[in-house]
Design an enzyme around this catalytic site. Structure first.
Site, PDB file in Angstrom:
ATOM      1  N   HIS A 165      84.030  45.861 -77.024  1.00 51.88           N
ATOM      2  CA  HIS A 165      82.783  45.087 -77.001  1.00 51.88           C
ATOM      3  C   HIS A 165      82.872  43.822 -76.169  1.00 51.88           C
ATOM      4  O   HIS A 165      81.931  43.017 -76.181  1.00 51.88           O
ATOM      5  CB  HIS A 165      82.381  44.697 -78.423  1.00 51.88           C
ATOM      6  CG  HIS A 165      81.789  45.815 -79.212  1.00 51.88           C
ATOM      7  ND1 HIS A 165      80.466  46.191 -79.120  1.00 51.88           N
ATOM      8  CD2 HIS A 165      82.353  46.665 -80.106  1.00 51.88           C
ATOM      9  CE1 HIS A 165      80.245  47.212 -79.934  1.00 51.88           C
ATOM     10  NE2 HIS A 165      81.361  47.523 -80.536  1.00 51.88           N
ATOM     11  N   LYS A 189      70.855  33.988 -80.552  1.00 51.50           N
ATOM     12  CA  LYS A 189      72.094  34.762 -80.478  1.00 51.50           C
ATOM     13  C   LYS A 189      73.239  33.834 -80.879  1.00 51.50           C
ATOM     14  O   LYS A 189      73.029  32.636 -81.068  1.00 51.50           O
ATOM     15  CB  LYS A 189      72.330  35.317 -79.078  1.00 51.50           C
ATOM     16  CG  LYS A 189      72.251  34.280 -77.955  1.00 51.50           C
ATOM     17  CD  LYS A 189      72.376  34.894 -76.576  1.00 51.50           C
ATOM     18  CE  LYS A 189      71.135  35.627 -76.162  1.00 51.50           C
ATOM     19  NZ  LYS A 189      71.361  37.054 -75.967  1.00 51.50           N
ATOM     20  N   ARG A 190      74.419  34.384 -81.014  1.00 49.77           N
ATOM     21  CA  ARG A 190      75.585  33.563 -81.321  1.00 49.77           C
ATOM     22  C   ARG A 190      75.743  32.480 -80.251  1.00 49.77           C
ATOM     23  O   ARG A 190      75.477  32.712 -79.078  1.00 49.77           O
ATOM     24  CB  ARG A 190      76.824  34.459 -81.370  1.00 49.77           C
ATOM     25  CG  ARG A 190      78.102  33.805 -81.814  1.00 49.77           C
ATOM     26  CD  ARG A 190      79.141  34.884 -82.150  1.00 49.77           C
ATOM     27  NE  ARG A 190      79.221  35.913 -81.121  1.00 49.77           N
ATOM     28  CZ  ARG A 190      80.060  35.873 -80.078  1.00 49.77           C
ATOM     29  NH1 ARG A 190      80.864  34.830 -79.916  1.00 49.77           N
ATOM     30  NH2 ARG A 190      80.106  36.856 -79.207  1.00 49.77           N
ATOM     31  N   LYS A 209      77.064  32.664 -73.071  1.00 45.20           N
ATOM     32  CA  LYS A 209      75.665  33.059 -73.294  1.00 45.20           C
ATOM     33  C   LYS A 209      74.705  32.008 -72.727  1.00 45.20           C
ATOM     34  O   LYS A 209      73.510  32.244 -72.619  1.00 45.20           O
ATOM     35  CB  LYS A 209      75.414  33.289 -74.786  1.00 45.20           C
ATOM     36  CG  LYS A 209      76.204  34.489 -75.328  1.00 45.20           C
ATOM     37  CD  LYS A 209      75.984  34.683 -76.810  1.00 45.20           C
ATOM     38  CE  LYS A 209      76.844  35.807 -77.390  1.00 45.20           C
ATOM     39  NZ  LYS A 209      76.376  37.143 -77.008  1.00 45.20           N
ATOM     40  N   THR A 244      72.136  43.435 -77.829  1.00 45.11           N
ATOM     41  CA  THR A 244      71.159  44.274 -78.529  1.00 45.11           C
ATOM     42  C   THR A 244      69.886  43.479 -78.813  1.00 45.11           C
ATOM     43  O   THR A 244      68.814  44.058 -78.961  1.00 45.11           O
ATOM     44  CB  THR A 244      71.725  44.827 -79.849  1.00 45.11           C
ATOM     45  OG1 THR A 244      72.265  43.752 -80.632  1.00 45.11           O
ATOM     46  CG2 THR A 244      72.807  45.859 -79.584  1.00 45.11           C
ATOM     47  N   LYS A 301      65.738  44.505 -78.705  1.00 44.56           N
ATOM     48  CA  LYS A 301      64.753  44.236 -79.763  1.00 44.56           C
ATOM     49  C   LYS A 301      63.545  43.496 -79.199  1.00 44.56           C
ATOM     50  O   LYS A 301      62.396  43.796 -79.542  1.00 44.56           O
ATOM     51  CB  LYS A 301      65.404  43.441 -80.894  1.00 44.56           C
ATOM     52  CG  LYS A 301      66.461  44.215 -81.664  1.00 44.56           C
ATOM     53  CD  LYS A 301      67.336  43.305 -82.502  1.00 44.56           C
ATOM     54  CE  LYS A 301      68.561  44.072 -83.003  1.00 44.56           C
ATOM     55  NZ  LYS A 301      69.645  43.174 -83.420  1.00 44.56           N
TER      56      LYS A 301
END
Length: 808
Positions: free
Chosen positions: A355, A543-544, A549, A651, A655
């Protein structure tokens, strides 16, 4: 089965309240009614699960065992009722009994058994495996607290315990008769008896693993699978002599130490005790799981020689990598096999999903810790490592490649390399990610064993993340596609493309989004006291919190917008609300600073009259599954802005797309496949590509040059040093971006390199938003083409190409 009516359910709830709580419906609290509802549904699922298990045993079906340290299940009451086809009846029954159904659903805590995308993916896959009628079991730890509850105090993240079990334990079915014993430490003794070498682990600390099963209902099927969560208990009774002398804490010391294993997800590991606890957690759940699987297999078949024919073990990231040496231990020490036979079975039983390409996330354990905590497993790892190393040497004859691919090297055990050596398949989770694994991260392993490497792009449970949480959109889809076929055949969403020029459809889609925004604004007002303008653009990044990110890039752009408003109060004509949600790992100082920065900026903008009805920033505290379920239908812009080449898949991006939000993003992870489906015209792409990032690294990236020649960027970064109205300055983040810090290079994730392109993408997005017909058309195309990102498709690919099991 006989259809279950509202009256049947009402009777069952009334009986459960009396039997389990000694109360009538009139006397019961909301919490008791929630638990009674859970118990009623659990009983139904348990009966179906027994039938499912018996059918699988009769068919001698191959079992899928999905091991993940995280399962981010969220709330289960509405989900299970939906999958069982009982949601309308349950709502009516609760109302008839004098309760507000919405309050009962809302009171249920999220099962905090995960941290982010990894755990949510595992939960989605369990749903799809069950719906596709694959005999499967998920395995993890029954964390008492799970991931922390986030509280923002004076702009800073504070971690509080999240005791989800108070009400959530209603879903758990303890199975003490299937308890396993897991051994830590001690010494290994070998002896010969009747011509066989026997190996025993003596003087070990023994911890009991007690299974607590959570039933998983599929949609439109009688099939029910199980998520098995292992709870930790001491085998040592309380020392009554110490207790009698008043040494109460010491008397219960063994019990407390054992139970620590299942206390919390991801204990901080920047010290030896934390590392030790994490390794204990991983071996605890792996050993208990494999002992359980082996016991059931042997009971059915009388031998372990056909284990690989009847079982496949999918490990979700490297956390369960110890399945490989543990399965070898069981096959050699318990089943009496020789090495070659055991290795053949192991390497035909285990598959590994990678991942991440981040080197710090490819787990490595200190050799001394493994040797001390797991002496027998260490012996097996050492032998696996020796044989693998020889295989690499014989293939490449290159010491550098040997060092890179080694399992044990430099005092460390490298878990990803162990997974590659002992697995039958290695898969990435998006097309780009899988190519990076083959060409970069695991290039030499791919060169030696290319047949092992696959791709399975991630998917999401579209029944939950569209139909269940967005009933308005679900109704539109049913009207346009002729029913609910898309729930089991998500590619039916493609039919929506036919309505791209239908003005009435686009208008209805816009009205659904507007209603969802108003509903989320009401929810935010009620639960957080935050005033949101439903007419503003809802621009969302949830998100985290991690530097790659690039939440910080989003913040820099907002600072630029804010400064633009200072210069010209009429610069923004369309109200724009930026919504953030993120948890930072407790020991991740930089991530915590970014959260504080977001809150400083939100406070600054909130108190500036120039920004009113033009610009707003909101940090959504304690982001989790249940909050995401409220937010996704209301979101209009999806921020997927990671540094190209760093995000394996994502993911959340799927969504958002499925709920009609438009993506502002880089070509990273599954964004690449989204772009393949949507084209430039239906998303807002920007920034460096993965190969360009690598080229810039090779050429020598100097972010100070960008700072010196771009006045907008210069001014934004200077604002970090100047600080905000709350008195907090962010010189540390300024220094990190321009000069590096703590061994990290300057602007490690290329925020400044992508800054200008990102600002332009946001500008294009805001300009497009003015034409609501064009915007709704793009939104419709996003929904129509999102079916490929359903978890059903992903699980079917695993079943066909890796697990080799039939499915519906």
């Amino acid at each position: 089965m006989t259809p279950i009516t509202t009256q049947t359910l009402e009777n069952a709830l009334t009986a459960k309240l009396m039997v389990s709580f000694g109360k009538t419906a009139a006397e019961a609290t909301d919490g008791e009614m929630m638990r009674a509802s859970a118990l009623v549904l659990r009983d139904m699922m348990a009966l179906r699960e027994v039938e499912t298990r018996q059918k699988a045993r009769q068919r001698h079906a191959r079992q899928v065992h999905y091991l993940s340290l995280e399962f981010l299940m969220g709330r289960s009451l509405m989900k299970n009722a939906y999958n069982l086809g009982l949601l309308p009846q349950l709502r009516e029954a609760l109302e008839h009994l004098g309760f507000k159904a919405a309050d009962i659903f809302e009171i249920e805590p999220d099962a905090a058994l995960g941290n982010g995308g990894l755990g949510r993916l595992a939960a989605c896959y369990l749903d799809s495996m069950t719906t596709l009628e694959i005999p499967a079991t998920g395995y993890s730890i029954c964390y008492e607290l799970g991931i922390f509850k986030q509280k923002i105090v004076e702009g800073q993240q504070v971690e509080l315990p999240d005791n989800w079990k108070d009400l959530g334990a209603a879903w758990l079915m303890p199975k003490p008769a299937e308890t396993q014993e897991v051994r830590f430490g001690g010494t290994v003794r070998e002896f010969w008896d009747n011509g066989h070498l026997h190996i025993v682990n003596e003087d070990a600390t023994v911890v009991q693993a007690v299974p607590c099963d959570m039933e998983i209902a599929g949609y439109g099927t009688e099939h029910v699978n199980v998520l098995r969560l292992w709870d930790a208990r001491s085998t040592q009774p309380v020392d009554m002599s110490l207790f009698s002398r008043g040494e109460y804490l010491k008397a219960a010391e063994d019990e407390a130490m054992a139970e620590t294993i299942a206390k919390v997800l991801y204990p901080e590991d920047n010290h030896l005790e934390g590392k030790s606890l994490r390794l204990k957690q991983q071996y605890f759940f792996v050993s208990a799981t494999l002992q359980s699987i082996a016991a059931k297999h042997t009971e059915l078949y009388g031998t372990m020689k056909n284990f690989h024919e009847k079982n496949v073990i999918q490990i979700n990231d490297t956390h369960p990598a110890l399945v490989i040496p543990e399965l070898m231990r069981i096959l050699i020490d318990d089943a009496g096999m020789d090495w070659d036979e055991a290795w053949d079975i192991t390497t035909r039983s285990v598959a590994y999903t990678n991942h991440t390409v981040l080197s710090e996330a490819l787990e490595r354990w200190p050799q001394s810790l493994v040797e001390f905590l797991l002496p027998r497993v260490w012996q097996i790892i050492l032998e696996i490592s020796r044989r693998w190393q020889k295989k690499v040497e014989d293939f490449y004859h290159d010491p550098k490649k040997t060092e890179k691919m080694a399992i044990v090297w430099g005092g460390q055990v490298r878990m990803a390399n162990l997974c590659i050596a002992g697995g039958m398949a290695v898969n990435g989770v998006s097309g780009l990610h899988s190519e990076i694994l083959k060409k970069d991260v695991f290039r030499d392993a791919y060169g030696m064993e290319p047949w092992k490497f696959r791709n399975v792009t991630n998917g999401i449970d579209h029944r939950r993340w569209l139909s269940e949480i967005n009933p308005g959109l679900d109704g539109l889809i049913r009207d346009l596609t002729g029913g609910d076929d898309y729930l089991l055949h998500p590619q039916a969403l493609k039919k929506l493309d036919d309505y791209a020029d239908d003005a009435s459809v686009l208008e209805r889609l816009g009205a659904i989004k507007r209603a969802n925004k108003a509903a989320f604004a009401a929810h935010a007002k009620k639960t957080r006291g935050v005033e949101l303008n439903p007419d503003a653009i809802f621009d969302v990044q949830v998100k985290r919190l991690h530097e790659y990110k690039r939440q910080l890039l989003n913040v820099l752009h907002i600072i630029a917008l804010y400064q633009k408003l200072q210069d010209d109060p009429n610069a923004i004509t369309q109200p724009h609300t930026f919504l953030f949600g993120a948890k930072a790992a407790p020991g991740y100082a930089v991530a915590k600073r970014i959260i504080r920065l977001i809150n400083s900026l939100a406070d600054q903008i909130d108190h500036d009259p120039i920004c009113r009805d033009k610009l707003q920033v909101v940090f959504l505290e304690n982001y989790r599954v249940s909050l995401a379920e409220q937010l996704m239908p209301a979101s209009e812009v999806s921020q997927q802005i990671s540094t190209a080449g760093k995000e394996a898949s994502g993911t959340g991006n799927m969504k958002f797309m499925m709920n009609g939000a438009l993506t502002v993003g880089t070509l990273d992870g599954a964004n690449v496949e989204m772009h393949d489906l949507l084209g430039d015209e239906n998303m807002f792409l920007f920034g460096l590509r993965a190969d360009e990032v690598e080229q810039l690294k090779r050429e020598g990236y100097v972010p100070q040059r960008l700072y010196n020649r771009d006045p907008v960027l210069h001014r934004c970064l200077d604002a970090l040093r100047t600080g905000f109205r709350d008195g907090v300055r962010y010189d540390d983040l300024y220094q990190r971006l321009l000069f590096g810090a703590g061994g990290s290079p300057a602007d490690e994730y290329f925020l400044l390199a992508d800054f200008q392109a990102y600002c332009q993408a946001e500008k294009r997005m805001a300009e497009t938003y003015r034409d609501q017909t064009a915007w709704n058309r793009m939104s419709l195309h996003n929904i129509a083409r999102s079916g490929v990102f359903a978890a059903d498709r992903a699980v079917a690919e695993y079943a066909d190409n890796i697990w080799h099991v039939p499915h519906k």
